[in-house]
Design an enzyme around this catalytic site. Structure first.
Site, PDB file in Angstrom:
ATOM      1  N   ASP A  12       0.808  -1.228   0.000  1.00 43.18           N
ATOM      2  CA  ASP A  12       0.000   0.000   0.000  1.00 43.18           C
ATOM      3  C   ASP A  12       0.836   1.270   0.000  1.00 43.18           C
ATOM      4  OD1 ASP A  12      -2.198  -1.673   0.087  1.00 43.18           O
ATOM      5  OD2 ASP A  12      -2.330  -1.611   2.262  1.00 43.18           O
ATOM      6  N   LYS A  15       1.739   2.226  -5.131  1.00 45.59           N
ATOM      7  CA  LYS A  15       2.253   1.705  -6.404  1.00 45.59           C
ATOM      8  C   LYS A  15       1.310   2.024  -7.560  1.00 45.59           C
ATOM      9  CE  LYS A  15       2.314  -2.324  -4.376  1.00 45.59           C
ATOM     10  NZ  LYS A  15       2.107  -1.974  -2.952  1.00 45.59           N
ATOM     11  N   GLY A  39      -4.540  -4.207  -3.834  1.00 45.44           N
ATOM     12  CA  GLY A  39      -5.531  -3.172  -4.122  1.00 45.44           C
ATOM     13  C   GLY A  39      -4.755  -1.933  -4.502  1.00 45.44           C
ATOM     14  N   HIS A  40      -4.724  -1.609  -5.775  1.00 46.89           N
ATOM     15  CA  HIS A  40      -3.920  -0.487  -6.261  1.00 46.89           C
ATOM     16  C   HIS A  40      -4.849   0.658  -6.665  1.00 46.89           C
ATOM     17  CE1 HIS A  40      -0.278  -3.280  -7.269  1.00 46.89           C
ATOM     18  NE2 HIS A  40      -0.662  -3.331  -6.006  1.00 46.89           N
ATOM     19  N   GLN A 223       2.060  -5.904  -3.264  1.00 46.68           N
ATOM     20  CA  GLN A 223       2.511  -6.014  -1.868  1.00 46.68           C
ATOM     21  C   GLN A 223       3.811  -5.221  -1.669  1.00 46.68           C
ATOM     22  OE1 GLN A 223       1.478  -9.405  -3.410  1.00 46.68           O
ATOM     23  NE2 GLN A 223      -0.450  -8.448  -2.944  1.00 46.68           N
TER      24      GLN A 223
HETATM   25  P1  GDP Z   1      -0.773   0.391  -3.554  1.00 45.54           P
HETATM   26  O1  GDP Z   1      -1.358  -0.885  -3.099  1.00 45.54           O
HETATM   27  O2  GDP Z   1       0.697   0.457  -3.332  1.00 45.54           O
HETATM   28  O3  GDP Z   1      -1.145   0.749  -4.962  1.00 45.54           O
HETATM   29  O4  GDP Z   1      -1.399   1.517  -2.623  1.00 45.54           O
HETATM   30  P2  GDP Z   1      -2.954   1.649  -2.186  1.00 45.54           P
HETATM   31  O5  GDP Z   1      -3.726   2.143  -3.335  1.00 45.54           O
HETATM   32  O6  GDP Z   1      -3.423   0.395  -1.541  1.00 45.54           O
HETATM   33  O7  GDP Z   1      -2.845   2.697  -1.015  1.00 45.54           O
HETATM   34  C1  GDP Z   1      -2.357   3.963  -1.200  1.00 45.54           C
HETATM   35  C2  GDP Z   1      -3.455   4.953  -0.783  1.00 45.54           C
HETATM   36  O8  GDP Z   1      -2.882   6.235  -0.628  1.00 45.54           O
HETATM   37  C3  GDP Z   1      -4.537   5.123  -1.825  1.00 45.54           C
HETATM   38  O9  GDP Z   1      -5.739   5.416  -1.170  1.00 45.54           O
HETATM   39  C4  GDP Z   1      -4.065   6.309  -2.646  1.00 45.54           C
HETATM   40  O10 GDP Z   1      -5.122   6.995  -3.275  1.00 45.54           O
HETATM   41  C5  GDP Z   1      -3.433   7.151  -1.579  1.00 45.54           C
HETATM   42  N1  GDP Z   1      -2.296   7.975  -1.991  1.00 45.54           N
HETATM   43  C6  GDP Z   1      -1.322   7.703  -2.890  1.00 45.54           C
HETATM   44  N2  GDP Z   1      -0.394   8.664  -2.892  1.00 45.54           N
HETATM   45  C7  GDP Z   1      -0.770   9.569  -1.969  1.00 45.54           C
HETATM   46  C8  GDP Z   1      -0.204  10.786  -1.483  1.00 45.54           C
HETATM   47  O11 GDP Z   1       0.875  11.225  -1.886  1.00 45.54           O
HETATM   48  N3  GDP Z   1      -0.894  11.448  -0.511  1.00 45.54           N
HETATM   49  C9  GDP Z   1      -2.073  10.992  -0.007  1.00 45.54           C
HETATM   50  N4  GDP Z   1      -2.667  11.698   0.934  1.00 45.54           N
HETATM   51  N5  GDP Z   1      -2.639   9.851  -0.449  1.00 45.54           N
HETATM   52  C10 GDP Z   1      -1.984   9.152  -1.399  1.00 45.54           C
HETATM   53  P1  IMO Z   2      -0.869  -4.121  -2.311  1.00 42.10           P
HETATM   54  O1  IMO Z   2      -0.408  -4.651  -3.649  1.00 42.10           O
HETATM   55  C1  IMO Z   2      -0.998  -4.568   2.019  1.00 42.10           C
HETATM   56  C2  IMO Z   2      -1.080  -8.645   3.593  1.00 42.10           C
HETATM   57  C3  IMO Z   2      -2.354  -9.108   4.282  1.00 42.10           C
HETATM   58  C4  IMO Z   2      -1.778 -10.107   5.262  1.00 42.10           C
HETATM   59  C5  IMO Z   2      -0.644 -10.755   4.472  1.00 42.10           C
HETATM   60  C6  IMO Z   2      -1.025 -12.043   3.784  1.00 42.10           C
HETATM   61  O2  IMO Z   2      -2.172  -3.418  -2.358  1.00 42.10           O
HETATM   62  O3  IMO Z   2       0.228  -3.355  -1.654  1.00 42.10           O
HETATM   63  P2  IMO Z   2      -2.564 -12.743   1.738  1.00 42.10           P
HETATM   64  O4  IMO Z   2      -3.908 -12.278   1.299  1.00 42.10           O
HETATM   65  O5  IMO Z   2      -1.489 -12.492   0.744  1.00 42.10           O
HETATM   66  O6  IMO Z   2      -2.595 -14.151   2.238  1.00 42.10           O
HETATM   67  O7  IMO Z   2      -2.215 -11.846   3.030  1.00 42.10           O
HETATM   68  O8  IMO Z   2      -0.266  -9.806   3.498  1.00 42.10           O
HETATM   69  N1  IMO Z   2      -1.276  -8.135   2.217  1.00 42.10           N
HETATM   70  C7  IMO Z   2      -1.205  -6.837   1.890  1.00 42.10           C
HETATM   71  N2  IMO Z   2      -1.042  -5.739   2.660  1.00 42.10           N
HETATM   72  N3  IMO Z   2      -1.075  -4.444   0.682  1.00 42.10           N
HETATM   73  C8  IMO Z   2      -1.223  -5.534  -0.112  1.00 42.10           C
HETATM   74  O9  IMO Z   2      -1.159  -5.471  -1.459  1.00 42.10           O
HETATM   75  C9  IMO Z   2      -1.330  -6.799   0.493  1.00 42.10           C
HETATM   76  N4  IMO Z   2      -1.499  -8.059   0.026  1.00 42.10           N
HETATM   77  C10 IMO Z   2      -1.456  -8.863   1.094  1.00 42.10           C
HETATM   78  O10 IMO Z   2      -3.002  -8.041   4.926  1.00 42.10           O
HETATM   79  O11 IMO Z   2      -1.192  -9.432   6.352  1.00 42.10           O
HETATM   80 MG    MG Z   3      -2.880  -1.584  -1.848  1.00 44.05          MG
END
Ligand code: GDP
Ligand code: IMO
Ligand code: MG
Length: 422
Positions: A12, A15, A39-40, A223
């Site tokens: 998270d 990415k 979840g991107h 991840q």
């Molecule tokens: P990913 O899994 O690495 O793609 O990241 P996620 O989408 O799960 O989580 C990142 C969260 O932070 C999302 O809700 C984005 O919309 C938000 N986000 C990304 N960059 C920024 C930033 O620079 N500032 C803030 N406030 N939110 C951000």
């Molecule tokens: P992105 O790509 C954050 C965490 C789960 C759990 C562990 C194992 O959005 O960064 P799994 O479902 O793989 O058996 O879970 O890994 N986890 C993540 N945490 N971002 C993710 O993906 C994750 N994918 C799995 O919360 O602790």
């Molecule tokens: Mg994510």
């Protein structure tokens, strides 16, 4: 040549946003591991999109998107993702290709995930329950079903044998899992039909040819490094190699073809699910990060645990991945803290250490913090590097000196435009 974009923390990091920002520079965006546990999130034109399996380059006309052999695909979730994209008029069929060698997540894999977690009680991993672990277990156990199997008429026979075996395994766990397999299977078959409308490719061959033609490829990690099956905080990890080497096995890219390794991290740290987290905060500061950063999982909606930046863990991730440039996300969330803390070492068995030991459970490790002055300026409207407050520049410089890698992008909000290049 192939560039990699990898999460350096517990996932998270942002990415999805950055892949979307960078896609204009690439011809191909390819996912190489993980599955719908990811979840991107991408935001532009006032709309927020969350992708789970589909690469984050899908909104750009210029790029082909590939789901590589190292990914595990749940046809049910995949169909939902495609349905969500329908209104955006994307020519999916000519822009999204799927590797024949990618493994399929069966409904019973999801049930097995639930049964395994239920049987662990307090020791549960905190899995997203998307069936990731059981699917990779079948892959390495040489029992799995692959996308390419769907091109043969007898795929349902193969499916049945595997699903029956899974049902026996679910019984073995002896936990209370309620399910209606017929319903789940109907949904699965519908998903498979949708998946079959797309082009299946031998993605290693496709990517090899693309490289020969001088195409630019970006591999999108899922991840983060601390969730890597080998190098993460085992057993509280996911079931794939999230680190640089995973891009080679997950796409069939030779190591000497990898050029830039872009490492992405939040200006602080978050973690969702169970497992050790040395800099985790249980106070007002942590609550403030969670609130301003809107720290809820994009896949499960669970609150993310928050804490200060862990430089020990970040150095480890930079080292394992051979990161050549860094991207710092969510700098805006730290505006308004009088003091910024950075974990520069761990107290470990009475000693101060600067590397990640075998076990970073709370009882073994406590963080040693350096402190820096914070900044109060709201960053969310900034677009130029000259506008960044001095205290943030000091924070960036400190991290660059410690990590020996330049920070090339600073993100100051979720939108595509809230991105500052240095
Ligand atoms: P990913 O899994 O690495 O793609 O990241 P996620 O989408 O799960 O989580 C990142 C969260 O932070 C999302 O809700 C984005 O919309 C938000 N986000 C990304 N960059 C920024 C930033 O620079 N500032 C803030 N406030 N939110 C951000
Ligand atoms: P992105 O790509 C954050 C965490 C789960 C759990 C562990 C194992 O959005 O960064 P799994 O479902 O793989 O058996 O879970 O890994 N986890 C993540 N945490 N971002 C993710 O993906 C994750 N994918 C799995 O919360 O602790
Ligand atoms: Mg994510």
């Amino acid at each position: 040549m192939v560039d990699l974009l990898l999460g350096l923390q517990w996932g998270d990091e942002g990415k999805g946003k950055i892949v979307d920002v960078l896609t204009k520079e690439y011809d191909i965006i390819a996912r190489f591991q993980g599955g719908p546990n990811a979840g991107h999130t991408l935001e532009f034109d006032g709309i927020k999109h969350v992708l789970h399996t589909i690469p984050s380059g899908i909104f750009h006309k210029n790029a082909i998107n590939i789901v590589g052999n190292g990914v595990v695909i749940d046809p049910v979730i995949f169909k939902k993702e495609l349905d969500n994209l329908e209104k955006f008029n994307i020519d999916i069929e000519s822009k999204l290709f799927i590797s024949r060698k990618a493994h399929l997540i069966l409904p019973t894999h999801r049930l097995l995930d639930a049964a395994s977690e239920a049987s662990k009680g307090k020791a549960k991993i905190g899995s997203t329950l998307k069936g990731i672990g059981p699917t990779y277990m079948d892959k390495t156990g040489r029992n799995g079903m692959r996308v390419g199997d769907l091109e043969f008429d007898d795929w349902k026979t193969k499916y049945r044998a595997l699903a029956d075996k899974h049902e026996a395994m679910i019984d073995f766990y002896n936990v209370d899992i309620q399910y209606n397999l017929a319903e789940l299977e109907a949904e699965f078959c519908e998903g498979v039909e949708t998946l079959k409308k797309l082009t299946f490719i031998d993605s290693e061959e496709y990517i090899f040819k693309a490289q020969a033609e001088g195409k630019k490829i970006l591999a999108e990690g899922a991840q983060g490094s601390l969730l890597d099956i080998d190098f993460g905080t085992y057993p509280f990890v996911t079931s794939s190699n999230t680190t640089a080497a995973g891009a080679c096995t997950g796409l069939g890219v030779a190591p000497n073809k990898v050029k830039r390794v872009l490492g992405i991290f939040k200006a602080y740290t978050t973690r969702v699910g169970s497992g050790p987290f040395p800099t985790e905060l249980f106070d007002e500061d942590g609550a403030k990060m969670a609130k301003i950063g809107n720290e809820f999982g994009a896949t499960t909606g669970r609150p993310r645990r928050c804490g200060w930046l862990d430089l020990v863990a970040l150095k480890y991730a930079v080292q394992i991945n051979g990161v050549t440039e860094l991207i710092m996300m969510k700098a805006d969330v730290l505006s308004g803290f009088d003091t910024i803390k950075i974990c520069t070492a761990y107290n470990y068995k009475g000693e101060e250490i600067e590397h990640l030991p075998y076990n970073i459970e709370e009882e073994h490790v406590s963080p040693v913090f350096a402190e820096m002055k914070g900044w109060s300026k709201d960053l969310t409207g900034l677009s130029k590097v000259e506008e960044l407050p001095a205290a943030l520049n000091d924070y960036i410089t400190f991290l660059e000196e410690q990590l020996h890698v330049p920070i090339k992008i600073v993100s100051v909000g979720p939108d595509r435009l809230q991105t500052i290049h240095r």
